[in-house]
Design an enzyme around this catalytic site. Sequence first.
Site, mmCIF file in Angstrom:
data_model
loop_
_atom_site.group_PDB
_atom_site.id
_atom_site.type_symbol
_atom_site.label_atom_id
_atom_site.label_comp_id
_atom_site.label_asym_id
_atom_site.label_seq_id
_atom_site.Cartn_x
_atom_site.Cartn_y
_atom_site.Cartn_z
ATOM 1 N N HIS A 173 -52.907 18.702 7.424
ATOM 2 C CA HIS A 173 -52.312 19.564 7.137
ATOM 3 C C HIS A 173 -51.867 18.790 4.982
ATOM 4 O O HIS A 173 -51.569 19.944 4.208
ATOM 5 C CB HIS A 173 -51.043 20.312 7.547
ATOM 6 C CG HIS A 173 -51.798 20.729 8.809
ATOM 7 N ND1 HIS A 173 -51.807 20.898 10.181
ATOM 8 C CD2 HIS A 173 -51.547 22.211 8.710
ATOM 9 C CE1 HIS A 173 -51.911 21.521 10.979
ATOM 10 N NE2 HIS A 173 -51.697 22.832 9.701
ATOM 11 N N CYS A 195 -51.925 13.440 8.073
ATOM 12 C CA CYS A 195 -51.841 15.325 9.177
ATOM 13 C C CYS A 195 -52.340 15.455 8.266
ATOM 14 O O CYS A 195 -52.824 15.699 7.168
ATOM 15 C CB CYS A 195 -50.944 15.774 9.518
ATOM 16 S SG CYS A 195 -50.778 16.876 9.989
ATOM 17 N N CYS A 253 -57.508 16.568 14.077
ATOM 18 C CA CYS A 253 -56.347 16.591 13.744
ATOM 19 C C CYS A 253 -55.994 15.099 14.076
ATOM 20 O O CYS A 253 -56.299 13.842 15.383
ATOM 21 C CB CYS A 253 -55.631 17.464 14.486
ATOM 22 S SG CYS A 253 -53.849 16.932 15.293
ATOM 23 N N ASP A 308 -58.575 21.651 15.093
ATOM 24 C CA ASP A 308 -57.022 21.501 14.588
ATOM 25 C C ASP A 308 -56.148 22.087 15.006
ATOM 26 O O ASP A 308 -56.175 23.216 15.564
ATOM 27 C CB ASP A 308 -57.310 21.352 12.833
ATOM 28 C CG ASP A 308 -55.461 20.615 12.907
ATOM 29 O OD1 ASP A 308 -54.738 18.942 13.112
ATOM 30 O OD2 ASP A 308 -54.959 21.355 11.745
ATOM 31 N N SER A 309 -55.100 22.088 15.528
ATOM 32 C CA SER A 309 -53.512 22.312 15.788
ATOM 33 C C SER A 309 -53.600 23.512 14.487
ATOM 34 O O SER A 309 -52.664 24.393 15.230
ATOM 35 C CB SER A 309 -52.611 22.013 15.813
ATOM 36 O OG SER A 309 -52.420 20.881 14.477
ATOM 37 N N GLU A 343 -48.766 26.200 7.821
ATOM 38 C CA GLU A 343 -49.386 27.114 8.521
ATOM 39 C C GLU A 343 -49.897 28.031 7.384
ATOM 40 O O GLU A 343 -50.178 28.626 8.436
ATOM 41 C CB GLU A 343 -48.894 26.244 10.164
ATOM 42 C CG GLU A 343 -49.599 27.053 10.607
ATOM 43 C CD GLU A 343 -51.219 26.766 11.057
ATOM 44 O OE1 GLU A 343 -51.853 27.412 11.871
ATOM 45 O OE2 GLU A 343 -51.067 24.788 10.607
#
Length: 262
Positions: free
Chosen positions: A193, A191, A80, A17-18, A159
């Site tokens: 996240h 997303c 992601c 994932d990012s 993040e």
Amino acid sequence: MNNFININKDAPIGFFDSGVGGLSVLKEAIKLLPRENFIYFGDSKNAPYGSKTVEEVRKLSFAAADYLLGKGVKALVVACNTATSAAIEDLRETYPQITIIGIEPALKPAVELGRKGKILIMATPVTLAESKFNNLMKSFEKTSEIVPVPCPGLAELIEAGKVEGKEVEFFLKDKLHQYMGINIASIVLGCTHYPFIKKELVSIFGSTVPIIDGSCGTAKHLRRMLLQNDLMSERTESGSVQIFNSLDSQKIIDLSYRLLNL
């Protein structure tokens, strides 16, 4: 690249994932596949992917895939939404001999609930702009009122380890204020996240509005593909999880393990 690939039943499954968001998908996979070994790569150095160009996301996705293939993974999960939209087809074409699973917004289960009102899809600008997502949305627009809600900046908050509190609450109310007090059928988290801020969404919309993400469906699809390709581990003991990150920072590794055990 083929010399990197080791199709072995006991080899690990790679996730990328990012940043830390894909851990929400990995959590579901660990529950469904407790005997598998997993390697997770978070590209926090280049996070978020959602604010980059499609070409940049493709390059970063291939770099992450190559990193995991270099560790001998037997399957690859693109955990992601942005990377799935931008790069999944190219990855599958480049590595036809590896099982590659992508995640996408869980729009179908939201529509199938059959609830009256708007279906809000919270996602990054890149995910919402990609043709893959727009085709998905168009396939349901005759029966449902689907409202894309771009959330630039939300992945960055998560993040940084901010998953609850005033800053997250303020951000969400700012993005969603026009939908508060109206009939919402469900909220789709587009997303990986975003599941980490589900508690804050519940505090805004209440517990009666279903909040849906694609992590469970992705984990189930991974299990189906492992069975189909005869790649399920034959170990009897519990598997392991290794976490790597492009940031040379113990802090992000510690956050990753903390999020995984929330």
